[in-house]
Motif scaffolding. Structure first.
Motif, PDB file in Angstrom:
ATOM      1  N   PRO A 195       0.932  -1.256  -0.047  1.00 47.47           N
ATOM      2  CA  PRO A 195      -0.102  -0.130  -0.093  1.00 47.47           C
ATOM      3  C   PRO A 195       0.878   1.358   0.018  1.00 47.47           C
ATOM      4  CG  PRO A 195       0.014  -0.953   2.168  1.00 47.47           C
ATOM      5  CD  PRO A 195       0.562  -1.968   1.294  1.00 47.47           C
ATOM      6  N   GLY A 196       2.199   1.183   0.166  1.00 48.70           N
ATOM      7  CA  GLY A 196       2.958   2.257   0.124  1.00 48.70           C
ATOM      8  C   GLY A 196       2.899   3.258  -1.089  1.00 48.70           C
ATOM      9  N   ALA A 197       2.522   2.406  -2.179  1.00 47.74           N
ATOM     10  CA  ALA A 197       2.715   3.063  -3.571  1.00 47.74           C
ATOM     11  C   ALA A 197       1.751   3.998  -3.463  1.00 47.74           C
ATOM     12  CB  ALA A 197       2.324   1.763  -4.328  1.00 47.74           C
ATOM     13  N   VAL A 198       0.423   3.993  -2.902  1.00 47.15           N
ATOM     14  CA  VAL A 198      -0.564   4.854  -3.078  1.00 47.15           C
ATOM     15  C   VAL A 198      -0.305   6.206  -2.137  1.00 47.15           C
ATOM     16  CG1 VAL A 198      -3.049   5.383  -2.179  1.00 47.15           C
ATOM     17  CG2 VAL A 198      -2.398   3.005  -3.204  1.00 47.15           C
ATOM     18  N   VAL A 199       0.482   6.038  -0.791  1.00 45.16           N
ATOM     19  CA  VAL A 199       0.774   6.838  -0.081  1.00 45.16           C
ATOM     20  C   VAL A 199       1.934   7.754  -1.169  1.00 45.16           C
ATOM     21  CG1 VAL A 199       2.066   7.478   1.795  1.00 45.16           C
ATOM     22  CG2 VAL A 199       0.426   5.719   1.765  1.00 45.16           C
ATOM     23  N   ALA A 200       2.849   7.189  -1.602  1.00 43.86           N
ATOM     24  CA  ALA A 200       3.774   7.918  -2.462  1.00 43.86           C
ATOM     25  C   ALA A 200       3.329   8.501  -3.464  1.00 43.86           C
ATOM     26  CB  ALA A 200       4.730   6.562  -3.086  1.00 43.86           C
ATOM     27  N   PHE A 201       2.183   8.052  -4.074  1.00 45.80           N
ATOM     28  CA  PHE A 201       1.498   8.651  -5.161  1.00 45.80           C
ATOM     29  C   PHE A 201       0.913  10.221  -4.605  1.00 45.80           C
ATOM     30  CE2 PHE A 201      -2.630  10.005  -7.338  1.00 45.80           C
ATOM     31  CZ  PHE A 201      -2.237  10.034  -8.496  1.00 45.80           C
TER      32      PHE A 201
END
Ligand SMILES: Cc1cc2nc3c(=O)[nH]c(=O)nc-3n(C[C@H](O)[C@H](O)[C@H](O)COP(=O)(O)OP(=O)(O)OC[C@H]3O[C@@H](n4cnc5c(N)ncnc54)[C@H](O)[C@@H]3O)c2cc1C
Ligand SMILES: *[C@@H]1O[C@H](CO)[C@@H](O)[C@H](O)[C@H]1NC(C)=O
Ligand SMILES: *[C@@H]1O[C@H](CO)[C@@H](O)[C@H](O)[C@H]1NC(C)=O
Ligand SMILES: CC(=O)N[C@H]1CO[C@H](CO)[C@@H](O)[C@@H]1O
Length: 520
Positions: free
Chosen positions: A296-302
């Motif tokens: 889920p870190g990918a969403v946070v990074a986005f």
């Protein structure tokens, strides 16, 4: 006095108890001939009674909205056309205390700075309203009419031009129940208010020469939520409408324009915000695969890369969990020509699903209901004549708002961020102030007037063509240095219109638009 409706036409079947269906049923149910109800109205809805689910929760806020509905609560922008219908059916006063006014756009630029762009003249605003609340209010009002019956958990299976309809039993989410009961009726009018993917419309198209188009845009949307501020409860208790929110300037429609995509946020009365991310389908798919690969870190990074200030308010954990829980919705424009066949008539999204960028879908649906009642009046209650009159008047407006809504996406996600756009809007505001009936900005025509949408579109295009010529002339003048000081001043101070006033009037004189037309 309206003529009596022939017996075999008095039964009206409304398919769908959404906003369009509930509002039309209310208008139709209230019509009278010789002091008696003109119609028997049966409303069929495939889902269960959503009120039962809301009432089942014991926690409600100061406005009576179930607090656990907040997460799935969808808010919509209500403007002049929707308000006109609510006022006519006597519900506007009941709705008003639950509205959150939005006076303009609050733009969040890439540096994190906020700027405010008013929607209209001081006092003009649109409002955020809860879809659940509005539907509940309409349905509760419908239940008070002795000649109206509501049937939840009934899904339309077939409809025929002769008025035959068949419903099958469905569960609370609208799915077929295996071996469920069927109901068959013969109606004088089948009103298809069953939304963008209408069954009534599908039945209408079968074996006919009805023109139809369905176009998905490249972008999908996903919802997120900003929790209330720490002082929300006390702000609600003391009825301080501005306080308790976690975003500054809560009485506006917040936009984070980022060209390829954008985030918007609308305030709710419980001091939360409902945010919607609009992005190309491809962006969602890339994010989906990144989440699958890296978590889920990918969403946070986005969000950190594009909307860091919004991320701080939604919260890193929430942004990831809401991304996973909330489905991506697609956005579609539907056009049908004509809207009727035999005893079938389409209304609301079933007739004209539009992309949501002008916030007009519900408003257009409510205006449809109002206009259908007006056509019935004009035609003395004669159903066939009223349908003909209604379709002839409303179909062009449906196409008009479909086009305007598509055009507004470009404006919202890109143009609102540009200084040139801001200056153009200021010039338009000035022209509107100088000659209020002669020059009406596009946004005002759509949101603050009942000018038919197709007329609004044609007029907006004419005005904007004149304005861009005028701006070219101003540009030339600027190059000569004559007006530089005035415009620079106006650009920095939105209220300092003086420089623009001179620039605009000389520019307009140059393109031959001198005096307000006397025709309006
Ligand atoms: C992201 C987003 C944001 C939006 N924002 C705004 C906004 O700010 N302002 C605005 O004015 N509009 C907005 N809209 C548009 C608005 O939501 C729609 O225009 C409006 O809901 C249309 O109402 P409707 O009753 O025609 O259709 P729907 O709301 O879709 O209702 C149709 C009803 O029919 C029922 N139904 C469907 N099939 C059957 C069947 N076979 N049998 C029985 N019942 C059936 C459904 O369960 C549903 O209850 C937005 C839309 C989206 C997607
Ligand atoms: C229907 O239209 C008539 C005439 O415009 C109006 O008097 C009446 O109030 C309308 N019905 C409702 C329910 O508003
Ligand atoms: C369908 O569209 C065509 C082309 O625009 C038009 O000529 C025709 O009249 C339309 N048909 C119906 C049934 O409206
Ligand atoms: C996330 C998302 O909406 N993905 C969709 C993109 O478009 C394809 C094809 O239409 C769909 O299958 C995906 O679900």
């Amino acid at each position: 006095m309206a003529a009596a409706v022939p017996d075999d036409r008095r039964l009206i079947v409304v398919v769908g108890a959404g906003l369009a269906g509930a509002m039309s049923a209310l208008y139709l149910g209230r019509r009278q001939t010789d002091g008696k109800p003109a119609f028997q109205v049966h409303v069929f809805e495939k889902r269960g009674d959503f009120r039962a689910r809301e009432l089942a929760t014991d926690k409600t806020d100061a406005y009576g909205v179930a607090t656990d509905s907040v997460k799935r609560s969808i808010n919509l922008a209500l403007s002049c056309r929707g308000e006109a219908a609510l006022a006519e059916v006597g519900l506007l006063d009941a709705v008003k205390p639950t509205l959150v006014p939005m006076h303009g756009r609050v733009i969040h630029d890439e540096s994190g700075a906020l700027s405010f762009q008013p929607y209209g003249k001081p006092g003009e605003h649109i409002s955020s309203v809860s879809r659940e609340r509005l539907t509940t209010l309409l349905v509760t009002e419908l239940e008070k009419l002795p000649n109206v019956r509501l049937h939840f958990n009934h899904k339309l299976e077939t409809a025929r031009p002769d008025g035959t309809v068949v419903f099958v039993e469905s569960d609370d989410d609208g799915r077929d129940v295996k071996g469920g009961a069927t109901t068959r009726l013969h109606a004088g009018l089948v009103l298809g208010a069953d939304g963008a993917f209408s069954r009534v419309r599908a039945a209408m198209l079968r074996g006919s020469r009805v023109n139809f188009s369905r176009r998905f845009i490249d972008h999908s949307y996903k919802e997120f939520h900003i929790a209330p501020g720490a002082d929300a409860a006390s702000a609600i208790a003391r009825r301080d409408d501005e306080a308790g929110y976690r975003l500054e300037q809560p009485h506006g429609l917040h936009i984070w324009p980022r060209h390829e995509f954008m985030l918007i946020a609308l305030p709710n009365p419980d001091r939360t915000f409902t945010c919607t991310l609009f992005a190309p389908n491809a962006t969602f798919e890339e994010l989906d695969s990144a989440v699958k690969a890296d978590g889920p870190g990918a969403v946070v990074a986005f969000f950190r890369a594009n909307f860091p200030d919004a991320l701080a308010l939604i919260g890193e954990e929430n942004v990831a969990s809401q991304y996973a829980e909330n489905p991506a919705g697609s956005l579609v424009t539907v056009r049908v020509d004509p809207w009727n066949r035999g005893r079938m008539l389409l209304i609301g999204d079933a007739a004209h699903a539009i992309v949501p960028f002008f916030g007009q879908g519900m408003n257009a649906a409510f205006e449809d209901a109002l206009e259908l009642n007006a056509s019935l009046d004009l035609c003395n209650g004669d159903l066939d004549a009223s349908i003909k009159d209604f379709v002839a008047k409303r179909m062009p407006t449906g196409n008009g708002i479909a086009d305007l809504s598509l055009e507004n996406y470009e404006e919202m996600r890109s143009h609102t961020a540009s200084p040139l756009f801001v200056v153009s809007k200021q010039i338009e505001g000035l022209l509107h102030a100088l000659a209020p009936t002669w020059w009406i900005p596009r946004y005002s025509m759509v949101s603050f007037s009942r000018i038919p949408y197709d007329e609004a579109k044609a007029r907006a295009h004419r005005q904007e063509a004149a304005l861009s010529v005028a701006e070219a002339v101003v540009g030339a003048a600027l190059a000569a240095g004559a007006l530089a000081a005035g415009v620079a001043l106006a650009r920095d101070a939105p209220s300092g219109f003086s420089g623009l006033k001179a620039a605009a009037s000389s520019a307009l004189a140059a393109v031959g638009i001198g005096a307000p037309a006397s025709s309006e």
